[in-house]
Motif scaffolding. Structure first.
Motif, PDB file in Angstrom:
ATOM      1  N   LEU A   1      41.904  43.778  55.026  1.00  9.05           N
ATOM      2  CA  LEU A   1      41.581  43.657  53.496  1.00  9.05           C
ATOM      3  C   LEU A   1      40.668  42.658  53.072  1.00  9.05           C
ATOM      4  CD1 LEU A   1      45.276  44.521  52.131  1.00  9.05           C
ATOM      5  CD2 LEU A   1      43.683  46.135  53.046  1.00  9.05           C
TER       6      LEU A   1
ATOM      7  N   ARG B   1      39.320  40.831  47.266  1.00  8.74           N
ATOM      8  CA  ARG B   1      39.857  41.661  45.976  1.00  8.74           C
ATOM      9  C   ARG B   1      41.051  42.484  46.186  1.00  8.74           C
ATOM     10  NH1 ARG B   1      37.906  39.125  41.928  1.00  8.74           N
ATOM     11  NH2 ARG B   1      35.538  39.373  42.182  1.00  8.74           N
ATOM     12  N   GLU B   2      41.054  43.254  47.647  1.00 11.07           N
ATOM     13  CA  GLU B   2      41.896  44.211  47.719  1.00 11.07           C
ATOM     14  C   GLU B   2      43.468  43.436  47.951  1.00 11.07           C
ATOM     15  OE1 GLU B   2      39.249  47.407  50.209  1.00 11.07           O
ATOM     16  OE2 GLU B   2      40.197  45.813  51.431  1.00 11.07           O
TER      17      GLU B   2
ATOM     18  N   TYR C   1      39.387  50.065  43.942  1.00 10.17           N
ATOM     19  CA  TYR C   1      40.087  49.185  44.787  1.00 10.17           C
ATOM     20  C   TYR C   1      41.338  49.799  45.180  1.00 10.17           C
ATOM     21  CZ  TYR C   1      36.783  45.502  44.412  1.00 10.17           C
ATOM     22  OH  TYR C   1      35.560  44.728  44.349  1.00 10.17           O
TER      23      TYR C   1
ATOM     24  N   SER D   1      40.552  52.297  47.923  1.00  3.31           N
ATOM     25  CA  SER D   1      40.277  51.822  49.051  1.00  3.31           C
ATOM     26  C   SER D   1      41.492  51.338  49.476  1.00  3.31           C
ATOM     27  CB  SER D   1      39.209  50.644  48.670  1.00  3.31           C
ATOM     28  OG  SER D   1      39.151  49.748  50.248  1.00  3.31           O
ATOM     29  N   LEU D   2      42.501  50.997  48.979  1.00  4.72           N
ATOM     30  CA  LEU D   2      43.841  49.992  49.588  1.00  4.72           C
ATOM     31  C   LEU D   2      44.559  51.545  50.362  1.00  4.72           C
ATOM     32  CD1 LEU D   2      44.801  47.649  46.807  1.00  4.72           C
ATOM     33  CD2 LEU D   2      44.711  47.199  49.515  1.00  4.72           C
TER      34      LEU D   2
ATOM     35  N   LYS E   1      43.601  52.436  53.249  1.00  5.14           N
ATOM     36  CA  LYS E   1      43.592  51.487  54.703  1.00  5.14           C
ATOM     37  C   LYS E   1      45.200  51.261  54.898  1.00  5.14           C
ATOM     38  CE  LYS E   1      39.681  48.551  53.917  1.00  5.14           C
ATOM     39  NZ  LYS E   1      39.218  47.271  53.774  1.00  5.14           N
TER      40      LYS E   1
END
Length: 226
Positions: free
Chosen positions: A151, A154-155, A194, A197-198, A201
């Motif tokens: 990560l 910021r994530e 964000y 994006s999280l 992942k």
């Protein structure tokens, strides 16, 4: 505070040293990447590192990456003449905590330093957990079961903000206030980027749905990790 300034512009470095010393801080200077890396890894402990991006020798990116690889969680504030979003992204991805573009005022710099040290000093559990999702904010590590997940800084901040309040709706603005140093100047919708994006992942590869959208408010972390 004890602060390391790594800056190859000698005039700027001396100006920063004088200003920081006038504010009561102990300041060490380095004018190239080799000396900066040496001090960062063995000259501390420091409370904050001010790190220029473009340096003779190892760059600010490389110094920051080496610090994180050695497990050093010291807050890093990148200083650079570049203002492109890709440079900022690379700086944050290398492990920096904040980014300040030259020219800047000393008043803004001092405020950023206070924000970084407040964040570093805030008591947090050493490891946050939601089901089999584990997050170590200080160690900057995340895993789902046995699987390590890479990560960005910021994530990590956004995920920690959600995992600290499992089952509770967290407003976008509250996430901004916690993770960004100038939240008033940022569109709250950046949080959506964000969170997306999280999800790619920490959820999608494992068939999970741990970060839930709370319409009209923000997001909620499933206590069981989805």
């Amino acid at each position: 505070m004890r602060i390391l300034v790594v800056e190859d512009e000698v005039g700027l470095a001396e100006s920063l040293r004088r200003g920081l010393c006038a504010d009561g801080h102990w300041t060490d200077l380095a004018h190239d990447g080799h000396r900066g890396l040496e001090l960062a890894l063995s000259g501390g402990p420091y409370d904050v590192v001010l790190l220029d991006l473009m340096l003779p020798g190892p760059s600010g990116f490389e110094i920051c990456r080496r610090m994180r690889a050695h497990g050093d969680p010291t807050p890093v504030l990148m200083l650079t003449a570049k203002d492109g979003e890709y440079d900022e992204a690379e700086g944050l991805d290398s492990g920096a905590d904040d980014y300040l573009t030259k020219p800047f005022s000393f008043v803004v710099l001092a405020a950023r330093l206070r924000a970084l040290t407040r964040r570093a000093a805030a008591p947090r559990p050493s490891v946050l957990q939601a089901g089999d999702l584990l997050l170590d904010p200080r160690g900057r590590r995340c895993r789902r079961g046995p699987h390590e997940i890479e990560l960005t800084a910021r994530e990590l901040g956004v995920l920690a903000c959600l995992m600290e309040q499992p089952g509770r709706a967290v407003a976008k603005q509250d996430i901004l206030d916690e993770v960004w140093d100038t939240p008033h100047a940022i569109d709250p919708n950046i949080v959506e980027v964000y969170v997306s994006s999280l999800r790619r992942k920490i959820d999608a590869p494992f068939g999970r749905r741990s970060i839930l959208t709370v319409h009209g408010t923000g997001y909620r972390m499933a206590p069981d990790g989805g």
